[in-house]
Design a protein around this motif. Structure first.
Motif, short mmCIF file in Angstrom:
data_model
loop_
_atom_site.label_atom_id
_atom_site.label_comp_id
_atom_site.label_asym_id
_atom_site.label_seq_id
_atom_site.Cartn_x
_atom_site.Cartn_y
_atom_site.Cartn_z
N PHE A 34 3.23 -2.57 3.06
CA PHE A 34 3.57 -3.98 2.91
C PHE A 34 4.53 -4.13 1.74
N ASP A 36 5.12 -5.31 -1.23
CA ASP A 36 4.27 -5.98 -2.19
C ASP A 36 4.44 -5.26 -3.52
N LEU A 41 2.85 -1.82 -0.89
CA LEU A 41 1.44 -1.46 -0.76
C LEU A 41 1.29 -0.56 0.47
N VAL A 43 -0.59 1.01 3.14
CA VAL A 43 -1.88 0.67 3.74
C VAL A 43 -2.31 1.69 4.80
N PRO A 62 -14.13 1.71 4.77
CA PRO A 62 -14.47 0.75 3.72
C PRO A 62 -13.53 -0.45 3.77
N SER A 63 -13.95 -1.52 3.17
CA SER A 63 -13.15 -2.72 3.22
C SER A 63 -11.84 -2.51 2.44
N SER A 65 -9.40 -0.73 3.71
CA SER A 65 -8.82 0.55 4.08
C SER A 65 -7.73 0.39 5.14
N GLY A 66 -7.53 -0.81 5.63
CA GLY A 66 -6.43 -1.02 6.58
C GLY A 66 -6.86 -1.10 8.03
N LYS A 67 -8.16 -1.37 8.26
CA LYS A 67 -8.64 -1.44 9.64
C LYS A 67 -7.99 -2.61 10.40
N SER A 68 -8.00 -3.78 9.77
CA SER A 68 -7.38 -4.94 10.43
C SER A 68 -5.90 -4.71 10.63
N THR A 69 -5.28 -4.13 9.63
CA THR A 69 -3.84 -3.86 9.73
C THR A 69 -3.56 -2.93 10.91
N ARG A 232 -7.82 3.01 1.08
CA ARG A 232 -6.37 2.84 1.12
C ARG A 232 -5.63 3.91 0.33
N1 LIG Z 1 0.23 -9.45 5.25
C1 LIG Z 1 -0.11 -8.68 4.19
N2 LIG Z 1 0.72 -8.58 3.13
C2 LIG Z 1 0.39 -7.82 2.06
N3 LIG Z 1 -0.75 -7.11 1.96
C3 LIG Z 1 -1.61 -7.16 2.99
C4 LIG Z 1 -1.35 -7.95 4.15
N4 LIG Z 1 -2.39 -7.82 5.01
C5 LIG Z 1 -3.26 -6.99 4.40
N5 LIG Z 1 -2.81 -6.59 3.20
C6 LIG Z 1 -3.48 -5.64 2.29
O1 LIG Z 1 -3.65 -4.44 2.98
C7 LIG Z 1 -4.89 -3.83 2.65
C8 LIG Z 1 -5.68 -3.54 3.91
O2 LIG Z 1 -6.08 -4.76 4.49
P1 LIG Z 1 -6.90 -4.85 5.84
O3 LIG Z 1 -6.16 -4.15 6.90
O4 LIG Z 1 -7.22 -6.28 6.07
O5 LIG Z 1 -8.21 -4.02 5.46
P2 LIG Z 1 -9.62 -4.01 6.19
O6 LIG Z 1 -9.52 -4.78 7.46
O7 LIG Z 1 -9.91 -2.56 6.39
O8 LIG Z 1 -10.58 -4.61 5.23
C9 LIG Z 1 -5.58 -4.79 1.70
O9 LIG Z 1 -5.40 -4.30 0.39
C10 LIG Z 1 -4.86 -6.08 1.91
O10 LIG Z 1 -4.85 -6.82 0.72
#
Ligand SMILES: Nc1ncnc2c1ncn2[C@@H]1O[C@H](COP(=O)(O)OP(=O)(O)O)[C@@H](O)[C@H]1O
Ligand SMILES: [Mg+2]
Lengths: 270, 271
Positions: A34, A36, A41, A43, A62-63, A65-69, A232
């Motif tokens: 990202f 950032d 960042l 991820v 772990p929270s 770690s980029g699962k949602s990403t 991460r």
């Molecule tokens: N759109 C974004 N811009 C910048 N940083 C992001 C964005 N989305 C997520 N992050 C960062 O990426 C990292 C992984 O996020 P995420 O994928 O949500 O993790 P998880 O779902 O595993 O908890 C986090 O540190 C989060 O702050």
């Protein structure tokens, strides 16, 4: 780009699941940073795996770690910085109707009733109302929301909202279903029940499912295969098959084999 | 269960009205008229300073019967409605563009904010000089005064559309028109209508300001006539009519709100 069969096989490390035929999705050297701060960042780090058709894969980690990403990349909502996601022999360029997404929050439109929320994807595809409602009604029954068709989201419990969200993702019959901690906000008992229901729906509809969760027992109970992400930047730390027989029953949660698998996953997460 | 819910909602809104004291309004108005009557009667003021309620009422009936009142109401209402239409159209269009592009917003923000620091009374003469004392200058003044609250609320409303719902629309491959129609409009509507509620009453003020500056018709003009002829009862009649007009417009917007936003009212809202 086109892939030959031998290309695909590189990523087909796990034996194909019963009933599975072919590869649903290939993820190749995906990196995501990202923009950032100064360096950005980092991820996702060099993620590669492939998913068989009709396979049920859980992603643990772990929270942060980029699962949602990762899931957003698989949905085509986010482009990887490097690498690619290959769907049906082509690089995924953006969202696809064949890939359904269930978000962590139910994400319903508060001004639409249950039925209207479920028919939304069909309306967007200009499918005639009567048809859409018929299809939606079938799903209302499948997720057990009969008699709540005309309720507004504000009158639903968290579990019911998630069922609507799942029905909405299923209504246009996607081949692949991506779920991002869909039961994260539910209490433990509702969560177990929803898990069993998801299995039942998966068995009835034969989808490829990728589901993010942070609950180890949930992933063991549901998945054919569990991927564990490291903190991460997320790398795949473990790619493990869950060799428990199907159909899975609630009683299995308390067997020794189940506990062994859960223990191995716990150790991998660290 | 539907029946139970509906009954609960009906009951709750009844209680809410009661708690908000809606039933006290007629009592309060009646009391105010009584006090006004007593002051006019025993205060020893001449009628051109403070006409009694009865005098204002007969003046109202006379103006109504000779058709003058209806004519001036129609003129002012026309200005208000045309001004609202123009102001809302301009504000929502620009608001949409500004909400979509932060660069564009930063580019225009100084002008928009500056234009708001100039009181409308100060610009009104200029507009009358430029566009003449006819209908058009009044419509412009109304539109200007309506513009700002509607613009701001359009932007705030569109910006408050949840990102997750935008992602949902993207994952469903909605076109930008569909996203506008299915997500942005319904989602921004509550805040937008809040702006419209303010705009509707401001539009009435705009029309009167315009008519004060230069006009030969309308309720603002009627106030000027009444003042010139020491017909203070007529001034009262015009003022009350304006209040009635503003309240009606406000009520219409509230009615639209309750119709379109029924999904928002929670049955247990103690509001
Ligand atoms: N759109 C974004 N811009 C910048 N940083 C992001 C964005 N989305 C997520 N992050 C960062 O990426 C990292 C992984 O996020 P995420 O994928 O949500 O993790 P998880 O779902 O595993 O908890 C986090 O540190 C989060 O702050
Ligand atoms: Mg997450």
């Amino acid at each position: 780009m086109n892939l030959s069969n031998s290309d695909l096989e590189m990523y087909t490390e796990t034996p194909s699941v019963p009933g599975g035929n072919g590869t649903a999705l290939v993820v190749r050297n995906v990196n995501l940073t990202f923009p950032d701060g100064e360096q950005g960042l980092h991820v996702l780090s060099d993620i590669s795996f492939s998913v068989q058709t009709e396979e049920f894969v859980c992603i643990l980690g772990p929270s942060g770690s980029g699962k949602s990403t990762l899931l957003r990349v698989l949905a085509g909502l986010l482009a990887p910085t490097q690498g690619e996601v290959v769907y049906q022999g082509r690089e995924l360029q953006g969202p696809r109707r064949e890939i359904g997404f269930v978000f962590q929050k139910a994400n319903l439109m508060p001004w639409r009733t249950v039925l209207e929320n479920i028919t939304l994807p069909l309306e967007l595809q200009h499918i005639p109302n009567s048809n859409a409602e018929l299809q939606a009604q079938e799903l209302v029954n499948l997720v057990g929301l009969d008699s709540f068709e005309d309720s507004l989201p504000r009158d639903l419990s968290g579990g019911m909202e998630q069922r609507v969200a799942i029905a909405r993702a299923l209504v246009y019959d996607p081949r692949i279903l991506l779920l991002d901690e869909p039961f994260g906000a539910l209490d433990a008992l509702t969560r177990e029940r929803m898990g069993s229901e998801l299995l039942r729906i998966w068995q009835a509809r034969r989808k490829t499912v990728l589901m993010v969760t942070h609950a180890i027992p949930e992933s063991v109970f549901l998945a054919d295969r569990v991927l564990v992400l490291s903190p991460r930047p997320g790398k795949i730390r473990l790619d493990m098959s869950v060799d428990l027989p199907r159909p899975r029953e609630d009683g299995m949660r308390y067997t020794v084999e189940f506990g062994e698998i859960a223990k191995r996953l716990r150790a991998a997460i660290g | 269960m539907d029946l139970i819910n509906t009954r609960k909602i009906a009951l709750a809104s009844h209680q809410r009205l009661w708690r908000r004291g809606v039933y006290l309004v007629p009592i309060s108005v009646g009391l105010a008229i009584l006090i006004w009557h007593l002051i006019a009667r025993y205060g020893g003021f001449p009628a051109f300073i403070l006409p009694s309620p009865a005098l204002v009422w007969t003046r109202f009936l006379r103006a109504l019967l000779d058709g003058r009142l209806a004519y001036h109401i129609a003129v002012t209402l026309g200005e208000v409605l045309a001004g609202l239409a123009l102001g809302i159209t301009a504000a929502t269009t620009l608001g949409y563009l500004l909400a979509k592009s932060e660069t564009f917003e930063r580019f225009l923000a100084p002008y928009i904010v500056a234009s708001q620091s100039i009181p409308i009374v100060a610009i009104a003469p200029l507009l009358v000089i430029w566009f003449g004392p006819g209908l058009f200058s009044k419509v412009l003044i109304c539109a200007l005064i309506v513009f700002f609250p509607v613009l701001i609320n359009t932007i705030v409303g569109l910006r408050s559309v949840p990102d997750e719902l935008r992602d949902l629309m993207r994952s469903l491959q909605a076109t930008s028109w569909q996203t506008f129609q299915y997500l942005e409009v319904p989602s921004a509507l509550p805040v937008f209508l809040g702006g419209l509620r303010i705009g509707a009453t401001l539009a009435v003020i705009g029309a009167v300001v315009g008519e004060f500056v230069g006009a030969d018709r309308g309720l603002g003009f009627l106030i000027n006539i009444g003042r010139g002829q020491y017909d203070t009862a007529l001034v009262f009649v015009a003022i009350f009519t304006l209040v009635g007009m503003a309240l009606t417009l406000y009520g219409l917007v509230v009615l639209i709100e309750t119709r379109l936003l029924s999904w928002q009212q929670r049955p247990d809202d103690s509001g």
